[in-house]
Design a protein around this motif. Sequence first.
Motif, mmCIF file in Angstrom:
data_model
loop_
_atom_site.group_PDB
_atom_site.id
_atom_site.type_symbol
_atom_site.label_atom_id
_atom_site.label_comp_id
_atom_site.label_asym_id
_atom_site.label_seq_id
_atom_site.Cartn_x
_atom_site.Cartn_y
_atom_site.Cartn_z
ATOM 1 N N ARG A 85 0.755 -1.183 0.063
ATOM 2 C CA ARG A 85 -0.017 0.094 -0.063
ATOM 3 C C ARG A 85 0.939 1.237 -0.039
ATOM 4 O O ARG A 85 1.872 1.462 0.918
ATOM 5 C CB ARG A 85 -0.844 -0.179 1.332
ATOM 6 N N PRO A 86 0.801 2.112 -0.778
ATOM 7 C CA PRO A 86 1.550 3.565 -0.994
ATOM 8 C C PRO A 86 1.180 4.307 0.282
ATOM 9 O O PRO A 86 0.178 4.214 0.941
ATOM 10 C CB PRO A 86 1.024 4.018 -2.131
ATOM 11 N N ALA A 87 2.259 5.114 0.851
ATOM 12 C CA ALA A 87 2.263 6.055 2.047
ATOM 13 C C ALA A 87 0.976 7.062 1.546
ATOM 14 O O ALA A 87 1.361 7.788 0.662
ATOM 15 C CB ALA A 87 3.394 6.447 2.141
ATOM 16 N N THR A 88 0.152 7.168 2.334
ATOM 17 C CA THR A 88 -0.853 8.321 2.305
ATOM 18 C C THR A 88 -0.945 9.261 3.525
ATOM 19 O O THR A 88 -1.954 9.591 3.834
ATOM 20 C CB THR A 88 -2.237 7.726 1.937
ATOM 21 N N VAL A 89 0.377 9.582 4.018
ATOM 22 C CA VAL A 89 0.327 10.220 5.517
ATOM 23 C C VAL A 89 -0.239 11.370 5.405
ATOM 24 O O VAL A 89 -1.249 12.038 5.848
ATOM 25 C CB VAL A 89 1.688 10.171 5.983
ATOM 26 N N GLY A 90 -0.043 12.123 4.034
ATOM 27 C CA GLY A 90 -0.669 13.560 4.068
ATOM 28 C C GLY A 90 -2.126 13.643 3.883
ATOM 29 O O GLY A 90 -2.684 14.449 4.584
ATOM 30 N N SER A 91 -2.538 12.533 2.966
ATOM 31 C CA SER A 91 -3.888 12.792 2.824
ATOM 32 C C SER A 91 -4.763 12.281 4.067
ATOM 33 O O SER A 91 -5.757 12.722 4.580
ATOM 34 C CB SER A 91 -4.541 11.907 1.624
ATOM 35 N N ASP A 92 -4.079 11.272 4.833
ATOM 36 C CA ASP A 92 -4.663 10.723 6.179
ATOM 37 C C ASP A 92 -4.859 11.613 7.013
ATOM 38 O O ASP A 92 -5.807 11.805 7.620
ATOM 39 C CB ASP A 92 -3.754 9.696 6.536
ATOM 40 N N ARG A 93 -3.798 12.692 7.006
ATOM 41 C CA ARG A 93 -3.661 13.612 8.207
ATOM 42 C C ARG A 93 -4.736 14.893 7.691
ATOM 43 O O ARG A 93 -5.510 15.365 8.565
ATOM 44 C CB ARG A 93 -2.378 14.399 8.191
ATOM 45 N N LEU A 94 -4.998 15.116 6.295
ATOM 46 C CA LEU A 94 -6.006 15.892 6.089
ATOM 47 C C LEU A 94 -7.328 15.651 6.526
ATOM 48 O O LEU A 94 -8.248 16.374 7.033
ATOM 49 C CB LEU A 94 -5.848 16.080 4.450
ATOM 50 N N ILE A 95 -7.689 14.311 6.039
ATOM 51 C CA ILE A 95 -9.060 13.731 6.579
ATOM 52 C C ILE A 95 -9.259 13.723 7.913
ATOM 53 O O ILE A 95 -10.347 14.246 8.406
ATOM 54 C CB ILE A 95 -9.149 12.253 6.158
ATOM 55 N N ILE A 96 -8.266 13.421 8.843
ATOM 56 C CA ILE A 96 -8.371 13.535 10.035
ATOM 57 C C ILE A 96 -8.474 15.058 10.836
ATOM 58 O O ILE A 96 -9.536 15.206 11.492
ATOM 59 C CB ILE A 96 -7.185 12.938 10.900
ATOM 60 N N GLY A 97 -7.698 15.810 10.110
ATOM 61 C CA GLY A 97 -8.039 17.471 10.315
ATOM 62 C C GLY A 97 -9.420 17.659 10.187
ATOM 63 O O GLY A 97 -10.090 18.502 10.870
ATOM 64 N N LEU A 98 -10.000 17.238 9.059
ATOM 65 C CA LEU A 98 -11.213 17.794 8.492
ATOM 66 C C LEU A 98 -12.434 17.060 9.679
ATOM 67 O O LEU A 98 -13.343 18.074 9.715
ATOM 68 C CB LEU A 98 -11.542 17.344 6.955
ATOM 69 N N LEU A 99 -12.202 15.979 9.945
ATOM 70 C CA LEU A 99 -12.940 15.368 10.876
ATOM 71 C C LEU A 99 -13.019 15.710 12.086
ATOM 72 O O LEU A 99 -14.182 16.033 12.856
ATOM 73 C CB LEU A 99 -12.726 13.724 10.797
ATOM 74 N N ILE A 100 -11.913 16.364 12.805
ATOM 75 C CA ILE A 100 -12.015 17.196 13.782
ATOM 76 C C ILE A 100 -12.514 18.521 13.989
ATOM 77 O O ILE A 100 -13.140 18.566 14.749
ATOM 78 C CB ILE A 100 -10.564 17.157 14.277
#
Length: 175
Positions: free
Chosen positions: A25-40
Motif C-alpha cells: 500500500r502506498p504511503a498516504t500520510v498527507g491525505s490521512d492527516r488532512l482527512i483526520i483534520g477535517l473530521l476533527i
Amino acid sequence: MAFPKRYQASKVPPPVQQRRESGDRPATVGSDRLIIGLLISAAFFASYAYAVSVHDQRVASSAASQGTVVGTASAAPASAANLDPQAKLENGVQTVYVDAANGFNPQTIFAKPGTPVKIRFGEGRGCYSAVQFPQFNIYKDLTQGGAEVDLPALQPGQYQYSCGMQMAFGLLVVR
C-alpha cells in the motif's frame, strides 16, 4: 565497542515507488492527516453549535424561572445615520440605537442620570442573537428584528451589557 548485529538499525523501507511496484500500500500520510483534520474540525463545529443551542435554552429557562424579562419587541433597525452614542430625549425618555448586526455599534453608549433610558437594538445573529443586562435581570432576543430595552432612571455609573453567550460586551455610561 561494537553492538551485536541484531541491535543495529534495520534497513530503511524502500521508497514509495518501489513499494507500489511490489504491491504494498502506498504511503498516504498527507491525505490521512488532512482527512483526520477535517473530521476533527467538523466535530468541533458541530459540538460548538450544540453547546450554543443548549446554552441559549438554559439561559431562557433560567431567565423565565427567575422572572427575567425575556422576549422580543419591534425596534427600529439601526442605520449608519442614527448611530450616535449619546441618547436623545424623546417624549421624556432617553433613546439610543445600537446596531447588533456585526457587534454592538456603538459599543459604548451614554445617557444622563435621572431620566428613563430606552435602548433600541437592531437585529443580531450568531453571538449577537441576544442581549442581556444581568444587573437589571433583562434578556432580549435580537433575531426577530431587534428589541427594545427599557431601563428606569439610573444613577451615574457604568452599566455593562453583553451578548447572550457573555462573549461580547457593551457599556452604558450614565453621566
